[in-house]
Design an enzyme around this catalytic site. Structure first.
Site, mmCIF file in Angstrom:
data_model
loop_
_atom_site.group_PDB
_atom_site.id
_atom_site.type_symbol
_atom_site.label_atom_id
_atom_site.label_comp_id
_atom_site.label_asym_id
_atom_site.label_seq_id
_atom_site.Cartn_x
_atom_site.Cartn_y
_atom_site.Cartn_z
ATOM 1 C CD GLU A 1 -2.618 1.040 2.861
ATOM 2 O OE1 GLU A 1 -2.221 0.604 3.511
ATOM 3 O OE2 GLU A 1 -3.769 1.622 2.716
ATOM 4 C CE LYS B 1 -7.409 0.839 3.704
ATOM 5 N NZ LYS B 1 -6.061 1.372 4.299
ATOM 6 C CB CYS C 1 -3.989 -1.797 4.548
ATOM 7 S SG CYS C 1 -3.160 -1.303 5.960
#
Ligand code: KGT
Length: 276
Positions: A41, A113, A155
């Site tokens: 990321e 995300k 993440c």
């Protein structure tokens, strides 16, 4: 196929971050077969102020960050899961976006995300507010790559098992998780979460992480990049430092594990729905 994850210690300098990734690709120890490379990321811009993330967040068609990553995929002839970069969308919002590029640099897919890290952590930063810079994505993504079906999560997304269930139902055989886990939460949860998601989804899981002290120590990340098999075994890992970890994987094992233990068919709960 061979999968290679690059553990990075990215900074605010886009040029330095690109130079590091390129120097590592030059040294990549590759077998003859197909090659998938996964970056963490915020691989090209880590821990900038909100204004800096926004400054680099140009429209995809103008994004020098996106272009640099596509060129690396083509130059080094890899399927590149390009971590994440800030992208300004047509609706004026900025997304934390992962692109997947094919061997020739063409775009195979993109994922924004879904779960933003607005969390209190007992470390030097204490209050993380990712939503100050980014907007959450709106869809789950499984990319049909030449190497197999690849689900994407970034993440903090690793904590949301419904997302992983949805990726499995959408056909994922492997799931890439570019990440920048904090040192504190990483030490407590990262490995267990990756193994749990691999076991539950019966997918290979690729956790490519940021590691160490960034930008002179203002942020610290956990590292421990790892490749987990659909049986939950850690088949490669890199606890600390920057550089590669690699494994040869065979997607046949995904299908044999699923045939012997058909948890999808046994599940008595209906599919999760994405809240918009
Ligand atoms: O801000 C940047 O520049 C880089 N981005 C990150 O570090 C992101 C968003 S703040 N970190 C996480 O999602 C950590 C999740 C995590 O640590 C957990 O779920 O425990």
């Amino acid at each position: 196929m061979q999968v290679s994850l690059l553990q990075c210690q990215s900074s605010r300098s886009v040029a330095d971050n690109i130079a590091f990734i390129e120097s590592q690709l030059k040294q990549l120890n590759r077998t003859d077969g197909a090659q998938m490379v996964v970056l963490p990321e915020c691989c090209l811009l880590f821990g900038g102020q909100e204004s800096q993330q926004l400054q680099y967040a140009t429209r995809a068609e103008d994004s020098k960050l996106k272009q640099a990553l596509a060129e690396l995929a083509a130059q080094y002839q890899v399927v590149l899961v390009a971590g994440s970069i800030p992208i300004l969308a047509a609706d004026g919002r900025v997304y934390n976006r992962c692109y997947v590029f094919d061997h020739d640099g063409s775009e195979l897919g993109q994922y924004d995300k879904l779960h933003l890290f607005d969390v209190e952590v007992s470390d030097g930063t204490k209050q993380y507010r990712e939503s100050d810079a980014f907007c959450p994505g709106e869809r789950i993504v499984v990319v049909d790559t030449p190497l197999g079906k690849l689900g994407l999560a970034i993440c903090y997304d690793i904590r949301f098992s419904d997302l992983f269930r949805a990726l499995r139902e959408a056909g994922a055989e492997m799931i890439a998780v570019p990440a920048a886990f904090t040192k504190v939460t990483g030490e407590a949860h990262w490995q267990v979460l990756l193994q749990a998601r691999a076991i539950e989804t019966q997918c290979f899981v690729f956790g490519a992480a940021q590691w160490g002290a960034h930008n002179g120590g203002s942020r610290e990340t956990w590292g421990q990049s790892m490749i987990v098999s659909p049986w939950g075994e850690i088949i490669a890992q890199k606890p600390q430092g920057t550089g590669w970890l690699q494994a040869d994987i065979d997607l046949q094992s995904v299908h044999s594990i699923r045939a012997k233990m058909p948890v999808m068919g046994h599940n008595r709960f209906i599919a999760p729905q994405l809240k918009l």
